[in-house]
Design an enzyme around this catalytic site. Structure first.
Site, short mmCIF file in Angstrom:
data_model
loop_
_atom_site.label_atom_id
_atom_site.label_comp_id
_atom_site.label_asym_id
_atom_site.label_seq_id
_atom_site.Cartn_x
_atom_site.Cartn_y
_atom_site.Cartn_z
N CYS A 1 0.81 -1.22 0.00
CA CYS A 1 0.00 0.00 0.00
C CYS A 1 0.85 1.28 0.00
O CYS A 1 0.36 2.36 -0.34
CB CYS A 1 -0.95 0.01 1.19
SG CYS A 1 -2.10 -1.37 1.16
N ASN B 1 -9.92 0.02 -0.52
CA ASN B 1 -8.45 0.09 -0.46
C ASN B 1 -7.87 -0.56 -1.71
O ASN B 1 -7.93 -1.78 -1.86
CB ASN B 1 -7.99 -0.65 0.82
CG ASN B 1 -6.48 -0.61 0.99
OD1 ASN B 1 -5.74 -0.22 0.09
ND2 ASN B 1 -6.03 -1.02 2.16
N HIS C 1 -3.46 7.57 1.74
CA HIS C 1 -3.84 6.20 1.35
C HIS C 1 -5.25 5.94 1.87
O HIS C 1 -5.60 6.33 2.99
CB HIS C 1 -2.85 5.22 1.96
CG HIS C 1 -3.23 3.79 1.78
ND1 HIS C 1 -3.60 3.28 0.55
CD2 HIS C 1 -3.29 2.75 2.65
CE1 HIS C 1 -3.87 2.00 0.69
NE2 HIS C 1 -3.70 1.65 1.95
O1 UT7 Z 1 -3.70 -0.79 3.47
C1 UT7 Z 1 -2.85 -1.29 4.47
C2 UT7 Z 1 -3.22 -0.74 5.73
N1 UT7 Z 1 -4.43 -1.38 6.23
C3 UT7 Z 1 -5.13 -0.76 7.15
O2 UT7 Z 1 -4.79 0.33 7.49
C4 UT7 Z 1 -6.27 -1.50 7.80
C5 UT7 Z 1 -6.27 -1.18 9.27
N2 UT7 Z 1 -7.31 -1.85 10.04
C6 UT7 Z 1 -8.63 -1.54 9.90
O3 UT7 Z 1 -8.99 -0.76 9.06
C7 UT7 Z 1 -9.60 -2.15 10.87
O4 UT7 Z 1 -8.91 -2.77 11.92
C8 UT7 Z 1 -10.59 -3.16 10.21
C9 UT7 Z 1 -11.57 -2.43 9.34
C10 UT7 Z 1 -9.82 -4.17 9.39
C11 UT7 Z 1 -11.37 -3.92 11.29
O5 UT7 Z 1 -12.05 -2.99 12.12
P1 UT7 Z 1 -12.02 -3.16 13.70
O6 UT7 Z 1 -12.87 -2.12 14.28
O7 UT7 Z 1 -10.58 -3.19 14.11
O8 UT7 Z 1 -12.74 -4.53 13.90
P2 UT7 Z 1 -12.20 -5.91 14.53
O9 UT7 Z 1 -11.28 -6.57 13.60
O10 UT7 Z 1 -11.73 -5.68 15.94
O11 UT7 Z 1 -13.55 -6.72 14.61
C12 UT7 Z 1 -14.64 -6.29 15.44
C13 UT7 Z 1 -15.78 -7.25 15.25
C14 UT7 Z 1 -15.38 -8.70 15.43
O12 UT7 Z 1 -16.46 -9.38 16.03
P3 UT7 Z 1 -16.42 -9.74 17.61
O13 UT7 Z 1 -15.21 -10.58 17.80
O14 UT7 Z 1 -16.31 -8.41 18.30
O15 UT7 Z 1 -17.71 -10.44 17.82
C15 UT7 Z 1 -15.23 -9.19 14.01
O16 UT7 Z 1 -15.44 -10.58 13.90
O17 UT7 Z 1 -16.30 -7.14 13.93
C16 UT7 Z 1 -16.32 -8.42 13.31
N3 UT7 Z 1 -16.08 -8.26 11.88
C17 UT7 Z 1 -17.07 -8.10 10.99
N4 UT7 Z 1 -18.40 -8.05 11.13
C18 UT7 Z 1 -19.12 -7.87 10.01
C19 UT7 Z 1 -14.88 -8.23 11.23
N5 UT7 Z 1 -15.08 -8.06 9.91
C20 UT7 Z 1 -16.43 -7.97 9.74
C21 UT7 Z 1 -17.24 -7.80 8.61
N6 UT7 Z 1 -18.58 -7.74 8.79
N7 UT7 Z 1 -16.73 -7.65 7.37
#
Ligand code: UT7
Length: 328
Positions: free
Chosen positions: A115, A279, A249
């Protein structure tokens, strides 16, 4: 150090025709539009058609950038394609592009910094032009990132899209303070396991799928992007007040908004395309740049701040005064 400036004189972009909405994704993976919008800001992404490749996307974006600069392939000395999704392991996508553009005298190679690839490629092209390797460079960020996705993994497959953006860089002797004012790069391989692809030629001979510890990457992104933007400003002897446009980005709207607040910028000075493009890895910054130049927001002479972080971890920032001074 020469007095030569490296100007960014034109941009081009291309998005594949097929649009996939969040609702479309929720028909085959356990997700929903509300979660995706709230946690990422994404509402849709463009995805390549069957048979459409990264080189095809790169070609469309490059041809538009060349046309906007009133140049042809013959005028280009250096072609760099930033991509993590090349058509083949080798030859480079840049070699293919060189042939497609008829840029017979150009040298051509790919840069792989995921990225952050566009910022890396920009820095390399700037250094090469500064050292006299040529007068004009074509820098492209192009990705068919959808090819690396595990469509059963909701934590990654909803985040990415495909596309390409391209910029033309040209040397100039009499454009003090224009063009690339600074660029700063960093890498830290200690964090290679928080964002990676679980395949590759020497690992298992497979292309593999993206694996990410999203929360960890998010934490590093906010911290490291703020630091590297400060470094780029110091290197350019500029301050936040000098920035006309912030073109980050496009990974997550929450990272973009956090950076905007840290930088003390007005919200309407930030180019946000993550809602429509998702992204697109190395393509995300040049795609966002082209969007804001084409719709008239970014004007000739505006100072643009760019930054990105990707798997590695690798990250960087660049400050560019876009365009060229009017002839007097
Ligand atoms: O380009 C390279 C750089 N990349 C980035 O900068 C990405 C950086 N990270 C992020 O943008 C975020 O961390 C994400 C968007 C990937 C995830 O968001 P988050 O708020 O950190 O969510 P999480 O991974 O902690 O997940 C929270 C909850 C989980 O459920 P429980 O365990 O709380 O019950 C996940 O299983 O959301 C759930 N979850 C989803 N639910 C519905 C994860 N993905 C999804 C989904 N739909 N697609």
């Amino acid at each position: 150090m020469s007095n030569q400036q490296v100007l960014m004189t034109a941009v081009g972009s291309y998005l594949p025709a097929k649009v996939v909405s969040n609702d479309d994704l929720s028909t085959f993976v356990d997700t929903d539009d509300t979660w995706i919008r709230r946690r990422t800001g994404i509402s849709q992404r463009h995805i390549v058609a069957e048979g459409e490749t990264t080189a095809d996307l790169a070609k469309h974006a490059a041809l538009e950038a060349l046309a906007n600069a009133k140049l042809t392939g013959d005028d280009i000395d250096i072609i760099i394609v930033a991509t993590t999704t090349p058509d083949n392991t080798f030859p480079s996508t840049a070699s293919k592009l060189q042939h497609q553009l008829g840029a017979k005298t150009a040298i051509a190679f790919d840069v792989q910094a995921v990225c952050a690839g566009f910022i890396y490629a920009l820095d390399i092209a700037d250094a090469m032009l500064q050292s006299g390797r040529g007068c004009r460079a074509l820098v492209v960020g192009a990705e068919s990132f959808s090819k690396l996705l595990d469509w059963k993994d909701r934590s990654t497959c909803v985040l990415f899209g495909d596309g390409a953006g391209a910029v033309i860089l040209e040397t100039s002797q009499d454009s003090a303070d224009w063009g690339i004012r600074s660029s700063v790069l960093h890498s830290d391989g200690a964090y290679r396991d928080i964002l990676y692809v679980d395949g590759g030629p020497s690992i298992n001979g497979k292309v593999g799928h993206v694996r990410m510890e999203g929360k960890e990457v998010f934490r590093h992104a906010v911290e490291k992007l703020a630091e590297v933007m400060d470094e780029a400003l110091v290197a350019a002897k500029m301050s936040f007040e000098d920035i006309d446009w912030f073109v980050p980005h496009q990974a997550n709207i929450r990272i973009i908004d956090a950076m905007q607040k840290k930088m003390g910028l007005a919200s309407d000075r930030v180019v946000r395309t993550v809602d429509k493009h998702a992204n697109t890895s190395a393509a995300s910054i040049p795609l966002a740049l082209a969007t804001a130049i084409n719709d008239g927001r970014i004007q000739n002479g505006n100072v643009v701040a760019m930054e990105a972080i990707g798997g590695g971890l690798v990250w960087g920032a660049a400050l560019v005064k876009f365009g060229r001074p009017a002839l007097t």
